[in-house]
Every structure is written in C-alpha cells, then in structure tokens.
Design a protein around this motif. Structure first.
Motif, PDB file in Angstrom:
ATOM      1  N   MET A   1       0.828  -1.179   0.000  1.00 16.37           N
ATOM      2  CA  MET A   1       0.000   0.000   0.000  1.00 16.37           C
ATOM      3  C   MET A   1       0.876   1.247   0.000  1.00 16.37           C
ATOM      4  SD  MET A   1      -3.248  -0.620   2.418  1.00 16.37           S
ATOM      5  CE  MET A   1      -4.644  -1.117   1.473  1.00 16.37           C
ATOM      6  N   ARG A   2       0.315   2.326  -0.537  1.00 18.27           N
ATOM      7  CA  ARG A   2       1.039   3.599  -0.549  1.00 18.27           C
ATOM      8  C   ARG A   2       1.254   4.113   0.860  1.00 18.27           C
ATOM      9  NH1 ARG A   2      -2.504   7.292  -4.312  1.00 18.27           N
ATOM     10  NH2 ARG A   2      -3.534   7.243  -2.321  1.00 18.27           N
ATOM     11  N   ALA A  22     -11.124 -11.018   6.439  1.00 18.96           N
ATOM     12  CA  ALA A  22     -10.992 -12.321   5.776  1.00 18.96           C
ATOM     13  C   ALA A  22     -11.349 -12.251   4.297  1.00 18.96           C
ATOM     14  CB  ALA A  22     -11.875 -13.355   6.469  1.00 18.96           C
ATOM     15  N   ASP A  23     -12.291 -11.341   3.944  1.00 19.42           N
ATOM     16  CA  ASP A  23     -12.743 -11.282   2.552  1.00 19.42           C
ATOM     17  C   ASP A  23     -13.192  -9.869   2.195  1.00 19.42           C
ATOM     18  OD1 ASP A  23     -15.336 -10.961   3.644  1.00 19.42           O
ATOM     19  OD2 ASP A  23     -15.661 -13.115   3.623  1.00 19.42           O
ATOM     20  N   ASP A  24     -13.403  -9.644   0.900  1.00 22.31           N
ATOM     21  CA  ASP A  24     -13.822  -8.328   0.416  1.00 22.31           C
ATOM     22  C   ASP A  24     -15.133  -7.874   1.046  1.00 22.31           C
ATOM     23  OD1 ASP A  24     -11.615  -8.462  -1.230  1.00 22.31           O
ATOM     24  OD2 ASP A  24     -12.754  -8.562  -3.101  1.00 22.31           O
ATOM     25  N   GLU A  25     -16.102  -8.766   1.132  1.00 22.48           N
ATOM     26  CA  GLU A  25     -17.418  -8.400   1.644  1.00 22.48           C
ATOM     27  C   GLU A  25     -17.337  -7.859   3.068  1.00 22.48           C
ATOM     28  OE1 GLU A  25     -16.719 -11.429   0.236  1.00 22.48           O
ATOM     29  OE2 GLU A  25     -17.621 -10.981  -1.712  1.00 22.48           O
ATOM     30  N   THR A  26     -16.536  -8.470   3.910  1.00 26.99           N
ATOM     31  CA  THR A  26     -16.386  -8.013   5.286  1.00 26.99           C
ATOM     32  C   THR A  26     -15.708  -6.648   5.336  1.00 26.99           C
ATOM     33  OG1 THR A  26     -16.235 -10.304   6.038  1.00 26.99           O
ATOM     34  CG2 THR A  26     -15.460  -8.609   7.550  1.00 26.99           C
ATOM     35  N   THR A  46      -9.911  -3.829  -2.705  1.00 28.47           N
ATOM     36  CA  THR A  46      -9.051  -4.285  -1.621  1.00 28.47           C
ATOM     37  C   THR A  46      -7.705  -4.704  -2.202  1.00 28.47           C
ATOM     38  OG1 THR A  46      -9.858  -6.550  -1.821  1.00 28.47           O
ATOM     39  CG2 THR A  46     -10.999  -5.121  -0.239  1.00 28.47           C
ATOM     40  N   THR A  47      -6.743  -4.903  -1.322  1.00 29.30           N
ATOM     41  CA  THR A  47      -5.448  -5.422  -1.745  1.00 29.30           C
ATOM     42  C   THR A  47      -5.152  -6.703  -0.983  1.00 29.30           C
ATOM     43  OG1 THR A  47      -4.270  -4.115  -0.101  1.00 29.30           O
ATOM     44  CG2 THR A  47      -4.517  -3.138  -2.276  1.00 29.30           C
ATOM     45  N   VAL A  55      -7.613  -9.819   3.214  1.00 25.73           N
ATOM     46  CA  VAL A  55      -7.486  -8.629   2.364  1.00 25.73           C
ATOM     47  C   VAL A  55      -7.338  -7.388   3.241  1.00 25.73           C
ATOM     48  CG1 VAL A  55      -8.870  -9.641   0.513  1.00 25.73           C
ATOM     49  CG2 VAL A  55      -9.993  -8.259   2.283  1.00 25.73           C
ATOM     50  N   ARG A  56      -6.905  -6.296   2.612  1.00 24.14           N
ATOM     51  CA  ARG A  56      -6.802  -5.006   3.305  1.00 24.14           C
ATOM     52  C   ARG A  56      -7.544  -3.968   2.474  1.00 24.14           C
ATOM     53  NH1 ARG A  56      -3.638  -5.150   7.638  1.00 24.14           N
ATOM     54  NH2 ARG A  56      -2.092  -6.790   7.757  1.00 24.14           N
ATOM     55  N   LEU A  57      -8.162  -3.040   3.194  1.00 22.98           N
ATOM     56  CA  LEU A  57      -8.891  -1.951   2.564  1.00 22.98           C
ATOM     57  C   LEU A  57      -8.522  -0.674   3.303  1.00 22.98           C
ATOM     58  CD1 LEU A  57     -11.249  -1.167   0.555  1.00 22.98           C
ATOM     59  CD2 LEU A  57     -12.745  -1.372   2.542  1.00 22.98           C
TER      60      LEU A  57
END
Length: 69
Positions: A1-2, A22-26, A46-47, A55-57
């Motif tokens: 990430m930046r 754990a996932d994009d939806e969460t 997400t990444t 994942v990270r958001l």
C-alpha cells in the motif's frame, strides 16, 4: 500500500483507516458502517499481501463533516 502522507492527517478529525478482513465483503461492510456515521473517501478495491491471510482496505475519514456532505 502507498505511504500515508502528512496531508492525510493534517488536522484533528482526519484519519486513515485500514481494515484487515478475511474477505472483500467483510472489509466493505466495515467501510459502509463508518460511512453511515461520518464522511469518508471510500475505497473501491481491496489489496492482498503475499504470504498474508485475507485482504486489506484503506480509506480516509473526516469526523468533522456529515456523511451527506
């Protein structure tokens, strides 16, 4: 990430929020919960980090503004 730069947190009430899930939806559900309470600059993807689970958001939050502005 930046990298987070000074402008992202230049005054009280500004924050950078990074969600690990754990996932994009969460991750997007957490973003939506915060968007209902304060103004955010939402993330649209997400990444995934190699060799790390989930994942990270990252998105930006402004506690001084209403979510409608």
């Amino acid at each position: 990430m930046r990298q987070i730069n000074d402008a992202h947190v230049a005054v009280p009430g500004l924050a950078v929020v990074e969600v690990a899930a754990a996932d994009d939806e969460t991750a997007f559900a957490v973003q939506e919960l915060l968007a209902a309470r304060c103004a955010i600059a939402p993330a649209d993807r997400t990444t995934r980090e190699p060799d790390e689970p989930g994942v990270r958001l990252r998105f930006f939050l402004d506690l001084q503004q209403n979510p409608d502005t």
